[in-house]
Design a protein around this motif. Structure first.
Motif, PDB file in Angstrom:
ATOM      1  N   UNK A   1       0.867  -1.183  -0.010  1.00 14.10           N
ATOM      2  CA  UNK A   1      -0.052  -0.172  -0.150  1.00 14.10           C
ATOM      3  C   UNK A   1       0.700   1.250   0.001  1.00 14.10           C
ATOM      4  N   UNK A   2       2.015   1.223   0.461  1.00 13.94           N
ATOM      5  CA  UNK A   2       2.903   2.360   0.702  1.00 13.94           C
ATOM      6  C   UNK A   2       3.959   2.441  -0.433  1.00 13.94           C
ATOM      7  N   UNK A   3       4.221   1.469  -1.257  1.00 14.27           N
ATOM      8  CA  UNK A   3       5.159   1.373  -2.191  1.00 14.27           C
ATOM      9  C   UNK A   3       4.773   1.315  -3.713  1.00 14.27           C
ATOM     10  N   UNK A   4       5.820   1.332  -4.565  1.00 16.49           N
ATOM     11  CA  UNK A   4       5.216   1.127  -6.000  1.00 16.49           C
ATOM     12  C   UNK A   4       4.749  -0.215  -6.260  1.00 16.49           C
ATOM     13  N   UNK A   5       5.324  -1.366  -6.052  1.00 15.35           N
ATOM     14  CA  UNK A   5       5.061  -2.706  -6.171  1.00 15.35           C
ATOM     15  C   UNK A   5       5.973  -3.348  -5.344  1.00 15.35           C
ATOM     16  N   UNK A   6       5.397  -4.822  -5.547  1.00 13.76           N
ATOM     17  CA  UNK A   6       6.101  -5.881  -4.603  1.00 13.76           C
ATOM     18  C   UNK A   6       6.573  -6.938  -5.741  1.00 13.76           C
ATOM     19  N   UNK A   7       7.655  -7.871  -5.194  1.00 13.69           N
ATOM     20  CA  UNK A   7       7.966  -8.898  -5.961  1.00 13.69           C
ATOM     21  C   UNK A   7       8.290  -9.902  -5.065  1.00 13.69           C
ATOM     22  N   UNK A   8       8.254 -11.263  -5.400  1.00  9.56           N
ATOM     23  CA  UNK A   8       8.683 -12.377  -4.668  1.00  9.56           C
ATOM     24  C   UNK A   8       9.450 -13.622  -5.600  1.00  9.56           C
ATOM     25  N   UNK A   9      10.471 -13.600  -5.536  1.00 12.62           N
ATOM     26  CA  UNK A   9      11.423 -14.460  -6.403  1.00 12.62           C
ATOM     27  C   UNK A   9      11.727 -15.944  -5.828  1.00 12.62           C
ATOM     28  N   UNK A  10      11.815 -16.161  -4.644  1.00  9.68           N
ATOM     29  CA  UNK A  10      12.230 -17.205  -4.101  1.00  9.68           C
ATOM     30  C   UNK A  10      13.812 -17.604  -3.755  1.00  9.68           C
ATOM     31  N   UNK A  11      14.425 -16.509  -4.123  1.00  8.66           N
ATOM     32  CA  UNK A  11      16.080 -16.233  -3.703  1.00  8.66           C
ATOM     33  C   UNK A  11      16.649 -15.377  -2.953  1.00  8.66           C
ATOM     34  N   UNK A  12      16.340 -15.537  -1.589  1.00 10.64           N
ATOM     35  CA  UNK A  12      16.789 -14.106  -0.840  1.00 10.64           C
ATOM     36  C   UNK A  12      18.104 -13.708  -1.212  1.00 10.64           C
ATOM     37  N   UNK A  13      18.931 -14.500  -1.405  1.00 12.82           N
ATOM     38  CA  UNK A  13      20.156 -13.983  -1.693  1.00 12.82           C
ATOM     39  C   UNK A  13      20.432 -13.156  -3.019  1.00 12.82           C
TER      40      UNK A  13
END
Length: 260
Positions: free
Chosen positions: A174-186
């Motif tokens: 709600x506060x940023x442009x958009x979110x992403x989720x890739x599955x690799x934190x590194x």
């Protein structure tokens, strides 16, 4: 010890481990403790290769590695290794995965190398000497929170943390442009360092997930916290400038640290 020279010596070792991983197209898969938590024979082969070939570079250094049964930080130098970060992605042919190797000296990250074996990109951070991708300097972006891309992890092995995780992610969205989720934190953390995205949140990460990337991030001018130890899993935030501050504010509002 000359850390930049050590990085140069370690790079071909990571690249060879990457070729080993790429060659294992249909590895055997084993289950570990936790929901949908897997290890493949490629993880085990990569870790064995890394331990054998990194060991001579820093004589007497200890190893803190994901697929090792007993892990404890020792005084002096400790290699912190994730032989494949993003194992589930790797198993399914969903590409985001990486080989992550950090060097911690008496509790401080001093060297970090993260290889994407599919793209060939090698991210490197050397304490006091900068952050690089394939030898070229990288720098975190300075994008305001309202336009930021924030990547996150779901802490998939701890389903009891689903509610607070998604409360935080909803507020971030709600506060940023958009979110992403890739599955690799590194890789996510290195992308923050390279300015490809602007922030990162995950409610519980193990040291091998962030040890290497934490050095890359700091050398690229980004922050990682709220505290940073390498003994136990912990909540991790990362970002540059205003984005980190905004993420910290959201976490203070929506997350109880004692739930990690």
């Amino acid at each position: 010890m000359e850390l930049m020279e050590l990085a140069r010596q370690a790079e071909p070792i990571l690249r060879e481990a990457g070729e080993l991983v790429r060659s294992m197209v249909h590895p055997k898969v084993y289950t570990k403790e936790g929901h949908a938590n897997f290890v493949t024979e490629a993880d085990l082969a990569s870790q064995k290769f890394l331990l054998e070939h990194l060991s001579p570079l820093v004589p007497g250094a200890h190893f803190f590695a994901e697929e090792q049964k007993q892990n404890r930080m020792e005084p002096g130098y400790n290699w912190v290794i994730d032989p494949i970060d993003g194992t589930t992605n790797f198993m399914r042919g969903y590409r985001p995965s990486a080989i992550s190797v950090g060097l911690v000296e008496d509790g401080q990250g001093v060297l970090g190398l993260v290889l994407d074996p599919w793209s060939g990109e090698l991210f490197c951070g050397v304490k006091g000497q900068g952050a690089f991708c394939n030898g070229e300097p990288i720098r975190a972006a300075q994008v305001p929170m309202e336009n930021a891309i924030v990547v996150f992890g779901t802490t998939p092995y701890r389903r009891d943390l689903a509610a607070p995780t998604f409360q935080v992610v909803e507020e971030i969205f709600l506060r940023c442009g958009d979110v992403r989720r890739s599955g690799s934190a590194a890789l996510d953390l290195c992308y923050v360092a390279a300015g490809r995205c602007d922030g990162f949140f995950e409610g519980r990460l193990s040291p091998w997930d962030y040890a290497a990337a934490s050095v890359v991030l700091r050398e690229a001018g980004a922050r990682i916290g709220p505290s940073l130890g390498f003994e136990e899993p912990q909540l991790i935030l990362a970002g540059s400038g205003a984005v980190y501050q905004a993420l910290a504010e959201i976490v203070r509002e929506k997350w109880s640290y004692d739930r990690v």
